[in-house]
Each structure stands twice: as structure tokens, then as C-alpha cells.
Motif scaffolding. Structure first.
Motif, PDB file in Angstrom:
ATOM      1  N   PHE A  98      -4.030  -5.440  -7.241  1.00 24.25           N
ATOM      2  CA  PHE A  98      -4.109  -4.644  -6.021  1.00 24.25           C
ATOM      3  C   PHE A  98      -5.093  -3.508  -6.286  1.00 24.25           C
ATOM      4  O   PHE A  98      -4.866  -2.676  -7.166  1.00 24.25           O
ATOM      5  N   SER A 150      -7.085   7.154   5.367  1.00 26.27           N
ATOM      6  CA  SER A 150      -6.342   5.956   5.011  1.00 26.27           C
ATOM      7  C   SER A 150      -7.069   5.222   3.886  1.00 26.27           C
ATOM      8  O   SER A 150      -8.262   4.904   4.022  1.00 26.27           O
ATOM      9  N   LEU A 154       0.823  -1.205   0.000  1.00 23.22           N
ATOM     10  CA  LEU A 154       0.000   0.000   0.000  1.00 23.22           C
ATOM     11  C   LEU A 154       0.860   1.260   0.000  1.00 23.22           C
ATOM     12  O   LEU A 154       0.609   2.204  -0.769  1.00 23.22           O
ATOM     13  N   ASN A 155       1.877   1.297   0.847  1.00 29.87           N
ATOM     14  CA  ASN A 155       2.766   2.465   0.875  1.00 29.87           C
ATOM     15  C   ASN A 155       3.448   2.679  -0.473  1.00 29.87           C
ATOM     16  O   ASN A 155       3.616   3.821  -0.930  1.00 29.87           O
ATOM     17  N   THR A 193      -6.998  -0.222  -4.826  1.00 28.22           N
ATOM     18  CA  THR A 193      -6.885   0.807  -3.796  1.00 28.22           C
ATOM     19  C   THR A 193      -7.954   1.865  -4.039  1.00 28.22           C
ATOM     20  O   THR A 193      -8.105   2.353  -5.157  1.00 28.22           O
ATOM     21  N   THR A 206      -6.649  -7.100  -2.128  1.00 27.46           N
ATOM     22  CA  THR A 206      -5.980  -7.964  -3.102  1.00 27.46           C
ATOM     23  C   THR A 206      -7.028  -8.862  -3.726  1.00 27.46           C
ATOM     24  O   THR A 206      -7.776  -9.539  -3.016  1.00 27.46           O
ATOM     25  N   PHE A 241      -7.698  -0.920   0.884  1.00 28.16           N
ATOM     26  CA  PHE A 241      -6.779  -1.692   0.060  1.00 28.16           C
ATOM     27  C   PHE A 241      -7.231  -3.150   0.016  1.00 28.16           C
ATOM     28  O   PHE A 241      -7.535  -3.750   1.054  1.00 28.16           O
TER      29      PHE A 241
END
Length: 322
Positions: A261, A247, A216-217, A263, A252, A250
């Protein structure tokens, strides 16, 4: 054959035709993310209605303003008929002598979901809502994405050739125009009454996302780097970044047997006051040892954004690798 037998035979044939006929070939007619709930007024105004609203009208994740997951329209079973049967998503709640949950597709038209929940009392109905709500939500979301995709095709599409350099075919409505179109980055944009929606396509090496396993980062850093390079505001030193106050969500998942992924979060314009929601798909392409990134984002400060996000999701999920 006697006259009486002929009449009886004719009536029998008509009954067979009537029993076997349906209107599932008719097109459904309702707004995106809309559900018709057929339920007694007493149940709707009590705990059963509260449970339905809590599950089906919960706030959408990742939006800057609170909006319900679906728009709920309640109808008493006495008035259900005619045009109301053409709704794309219908939930029937009823008291009965047995407890049951059924799901039928294309019962009165197509595409259509008809969910029926029957219970001996309110507590039994509440139990069935609790265990089947996620299933209902998944089915309706999938139907709405598919409906958007069909509407996009009918409205006309951007020439598929522009996406070949990314090794993908994607159905983007012709209402989108090019903001940036170069060899390694594509930005398509559409004006809306309250602002605009955008679609981005680009590739990054696998290690950009997978290094240090802080996925995620890494995706946030990737987005911010792309925003600083390509997505600028009207004033100097303004560019798109991921908003730190919220935030991102997220997930998968997989798409066409490829790892994805997903987001969802909010973006903002650095050194400016613009912001809005985004949805980002990073699709792993093992063949090219890279990720294809397809992102949609919205700027619509004074207008609802829920249906715009679904529209962008339907575009992203139309992608097929060549």
C-alpha cells in the motif's frame, strides 16, 4: 595482396569498426528528473509543445508546493550533439513521411532513454504523444529511481546490520544519522540546505491496516499514532500528524512479489507550523503476519522537494527482505 587491395581492405575494416562502435559504455550526465527534448522551435511553441508540457511538466502529486513532474529542456535538432547526447532522458520530436514511436535504451551512453516520435503533421504527433505519454513517464521515473540508487551506493551506505531486526536490507546513504534507534522503531535523518529529510522503519500487525477494510483511513490512523509517540516538535504537545486539508494519494501495488500500500500526502506538526510531503510504503509480510512500514518525509519549507521525494522513493524501493 596488392597495395591497392590492401588499402581497400583496410578501409573496409575501419568502416566495420566505425559502424559497430558506440559510446553506450559512457556514463550519462544530467540532473535528476531532467529531460532533453529535441524539437523544431515552431513545433515547441505550438500545440505539440503545449501537449508535452501538459504531460511531462504536470504538477507532482502530494507536494505542498506545485512543482513540475520533470524539468524540460528544449533544443533544436541543429544543435543536438556532443554533450547533449549524454542526457539520461531524451525525447526526439520530428515531422516525417510516416508515423512512428520508438524507444531505445543506452543509445549514446548508459543509463539512457531515447524516445523518438515522428509524425506526418502536428496532429499525428499530438496523437502519438497522447497514447505514449504514460509509457514515457513510467520509463523515465524508473530510470531516475535506479540512478538515485546507484548514486547512493557510490556515496557510501549506512551499515546494513541496523535493518536486520526488521528482516530487511535497505540501501540508505551514509549521510543519514540516527534520530531514534530502538528495537521496534528506527528514525534516520539527513540535514539538507533547506531543512531535512527523514526515513522511518517499523512493523505493525496486519489487523492494524486491514481492519474494517478501510485501508487508507487505517494507514492515516497508524501514521498519526506513530507521530504522536515518536515524532515531536521543539515545543510541548507538538507531534506529527497527517494533514487533513489534503487528501492523500493512495495506490495498491506490488514489490518483490509482496503486496504494497503506497500512500503519498502531506504531514503537519500538531500545534505548530511545520509541514511537508511524505511517502509511505506498507509492505505485507505474510511470513511474519505483519506489515513492514517504510516512510520518508521532508521538512524543507523554502526549497524544492520533488527530487528529495525521488531520493526517498529510491531508498525505500532498495529494500530487500532477508
Amino acid at each position: 595482396m596488392s597495395g591497392a587491395k590492401q588499402i581497400l581492405y583496410f578501409v573496409f575494416i575501419l568502416c566495420i569498426i566505425g559502424c559497430n562502435s558506440d559510446n553506450s559504455s559512457d556514463s550519462s550526465d544530467s540532473n535528476i528528473n531532467e529531460i532533453s527534448i529535441i524539437i523544431d522551435d515552431v513545433l515547441w511553441n505550438g500545440d505539440v509543445g503545449d501537449s508535452l508540457r501538459k504531460k511531462l511538466a504536470a504538477p507532482v502529486e502530494g507536494l505542498t508546493q506545485e512543482e513540475p513532474l520533470f524539468t524540460l529542456n528544449q533544443y533544436n535538432e541543429k544543435v543536438f550533439g556532443g554533450k547533449l547526447t549524454k542526457g539520461r532522458n531524451i525525447i526526439v520530436i520530428d515531422k516525417d513521411t510516416i508515423n512512428s514511436f520508438t524507444e531505445k535504451t543506452n543509445r549514446y551512453c548508459r543509463p539512457q532513454n531515447v524516445f523518438t516520435i515522428r509524425g506526418k503533421n502536428a496532429q499525428e504527433i499530438l496523437f502519438l504523444i497522447e497514447i505514449h505519454a504514460d509509457e514515457i513517464i513510467r520509463a523515465i521515473k524508473e530510470t531516475e529511481v535506479n540512478e538515485n540508487q546507484q548514486r547512493n551506493i557510490k556515496s557510501g551506505l549506512v551499515n546494513h546490520g541496523v535493518f536486520e531486526k526488521f528482516g530487511v536490507c535497505i540501501n540508505v546513504p551514509s549521510t543519514y544519522t540516527y534520530a531514534i534507534n530502538n528495537n521496534d522503531f528506527l528514525w534516520l535523518k539527513k540535514d539538507t540546505p533547506g531543512g531535512n529529510t527523514s526515513l522511518l522503519l517499523y512493523r505493525v500487525p496486519c489487523n492494524v491496516i486491514e481492519r474494517d477494510k478501510t485501508i487508507l483511513n487505517n494507514i492515516i490512523k497508524m501514521r498519526d499514532s506513530v507521530g504522536a509517540r515518536y515524532i515531536h516538535g521543539q515545543d510541548d504537545n507538538t507531534f506529527m500528524v497527517t494533514e487533513e486539508a489534503y487528501s492523500p494519494y493512495f495506490f495498491t501495488t506490488s514489490y518483490h512479489n509482496k503486496m504494497v500500500f503506497e500512500t503519498r500526502g502531506n504531514w503537519e506538526m500538531k500545534n505548530d507550523f511545520m509541514n511537508g510531503p511524505f511517502i509511505n510504503y506498507a509492505v505485507r509480510d505474510d511470513k511474519n503476519n505483519s506489515y513492514l512500514v517504510i516512510e520518508g518525509f521532508i521538512y524543507s519549507p523554502s526549497s524544492p522537494k520533488r527530487d528529495l521525494i525521488v531520493e526517498l522513493e529510491s531508498i525505500i524501493r532498495s529494500a530487500e527482505f532477508l
